[in-house]
Scaffold this active site. Structure first.
Site, PDB file in Angstrom:
ATOM      1  N   ASP A  11       0.845  -1.189   0.000  1.00 15.25           N
ATOM      2  CA  ASP A  11       0.000   0.000   0.000  1.00 15.25           C
ATOM      3  C   ASP A  11       0.884   1.243   0.000  1.00 15.25           C
ATOM      4  OD1 ASP A  11      -2.798   1.148   0.331  1.00 15.25           O
ATOM      5  OD2 ASP A  11      -1.779   2.078   2.028  1.00 15.25           O
ATOM      6  N   SER A  12       0.290   2.375  -0.319  1.00 14.10           N
ATOM      7  CA  SER A  12       1.020   3.636  -0.312  1.00 14.10           C
ATOM      8  C   SER A  12       1.347   4.099   1.100  1.00 14.10           C
ATOM      9  CB  SER A  12       0.205   4.719  -1.029  1.00 14.10           C
ATOM     10  OG  SER A  12      -1.009   4.955  -0.336  1.00 14.10           O
ATOM     11  N   CYS A  74      -3.657  -0.727  -2.379  1.00 14.17           N
ATOM     12  CA  CYS A  74      -3.826   0.676  -2.738  1.00 14.17           C
ATOM     13  C   CYS A  74      -4.699   0.776  -3.990  1.00 14.17           C
ATOM     14  CB  CYS A  74      -2.452   1.298  -2.994  1.00 14.17           C
ATOM     15  SG  CYS A  74      -2.479   3.002  -3.583  1.00 14.17           S
ATOM     16  N   GLU A 153      -2.877   9.445   7.540  1.00 13.98           N
ATOM     17  CA  GLU A 153      -1.442   9.273   7.723  1.00 13.98           C
ATOM     18  C   GLU A 153      -0.915  10.099   8.890  1.00 13.98           C
ATOM     19  OE1 GLU A 153       0.952   7.396   6.032  1.00 13.98           O
ATOM     20  OE2 GLU A 153      -0.681   6.344   5.029  1.00 13.98           O
ATOM     21  N   CYS A 185     -10.594   4.044  -1.467  1.00 13.86           N
ATOM     22  CA  CYS A 185      -9.200   4.169  -1.016  1.00 13.86           C
ATOM     23  C   CYS A 185      -9.133   3.422   0.306  1.00 13.86           C
ATOM     24  CB  CYS A 185      -8.811   5.638  -0.827  1.00 13.86           C
ATOM     25  SG  CYS A 185      -7.179   5.874  -0.079  1.00 13.86           S
ATOM     26  N   HIS A 187      -7.399   3.832   2.773  1.00 10.75           N
ATOM     27  CA  HIS A 187      -7.275   4.701   3.945  1.00 10.75           C
ATOM     28  C   HIS A 187      -8.652   5.090   4.497  1.00 10.75           C
ATOM     29  CE1 HIS A 187      -3.149   5.278   2.495  1.00 10.75           C
ATOM     30  NE2 HIS A 187      -2.854   5.890   3.629  1.00 10.75           N
TER      31      HIS A 187
END
Length: 270
Positions: A11-12, A74, A153, A185, A187
């Site tokens: 993942d990013s 991601c 993040e 996404c 996230h």
């Protein structure tokens, strides 16, 4: 030998932890090797060339470990490199877009589906294509939400600032008569309580992480040797700050995690 092979999740940043958590829940006997490219997150505003380069650096890293499957957790990377990775790698490669789209088609009642994601995910129309391929008469509304990933993040998903930003960003969707919203996404599930509060009870949120883990479980279900008696030792690798990653990971996964730092840039791109 089969029981020694792991499932890789890339993942990013920390978003793929939502997928890792579901894999741990649905497949508790499987070992996970997770790589998050936190140092270069978010991917959504970067060029396709950079996204491809970074994604294959992560893939090159995890392929040093014996694997039974790779999950590109991601959405942005899935949109850019999934097909190439599926062609090039000698193992099952699973993205997060098709499972999420399939779940949305199954639950929508009025045929009006929203998709929120990074700029690249929305610009590529990857979800829209997948949704319309499955049900051509759907109404699909996409919206890029570039401010969401930095909130997660930065460990601010539960802050008042997050509530303000989510409310302002999603305001246009309140007039679209949507009954289903894809969290496009990985996230975004960490913001799900706030997103649900803004969108209202009648809008069903689709967590691609749950659907992706379910698809993974189906793909490796035939591996009878995967059962282990002892709890597997997962490995988490970040290109960013290990302490920050560990804090978010342990809070989200509700367990202690082994976190290592690796810049990833030293890996060789195919």
């Amino acid at each position: 030998m089969s029981r020694e092979r792991a499932i890789a999740v890339i993942d990013s940043g920390v978003g793929g932890l939502t997928v890792a958590k579901e894999v741990m829940r649905q497949l508790p006997e499987e070992r996970i090797v997770y790589v998050g490219d936190n140092a270069r997150c978010p991917y959504g505003s970067k060029s396709p060339e950079d996204i491809r380069a970074y994604s294959f650096q992560m893939i090159d890293y995890v392929m040093r470990t014996p694997l039974k499957a790779l999950v590109i957790a991601c959405n942005t990377a899935t949109a850019v490199v999934l097909e190439e990775a599926m062609e090039d790698l000698p193992l099952p490669v699973i993205g997060v877009i098709e499972p999420g789209a399939r779940a949305a088609v199954q639950v929508t009642k009025n045929g009006r589906v929203g998709v929120i994601g990074t700029e690249t995910t929305i610009r590529t129309k990857a979800y829209e294509r997948a949704l319309l391929r499955m049900q051509p008469d759907l109404y699909v509304a996409g919206m890029a939400c570039p401010a969401f990933v930095p909130l997660v993040e930065s460990h601010m998903a539960n802050s008042e600032e997050a509530r303000r930003i989510v409310k302002e960003t999603l305001a246009p969707f309140l007039h679209e008569d949507l009954d289903t919203l894809i969290l496009g996404c990985t996230h975004y599930p960490l913001l799900a309580p706030v997103i649900s509060e803004v969108m209202g009870d009648r809008v069903r949120l689709i967590n691609s992480a749950e659907e992706t883990a379910r698809e993974l479980s189906l793909q490796i279900a035939a591996d009878a040797e995967s059962k282990q008696i002892e709890r597997p030792e997962h490995l988490f690798v970040t290109s960013g700050e290990a302490h920050k990653f560990r804090t978010i990971a342990e809070e989200w996964l509700d367990c202690k995690v082994n976190v290592q730092h690796n810049s990833l840039e030293k890996t060789v791109q195919p």
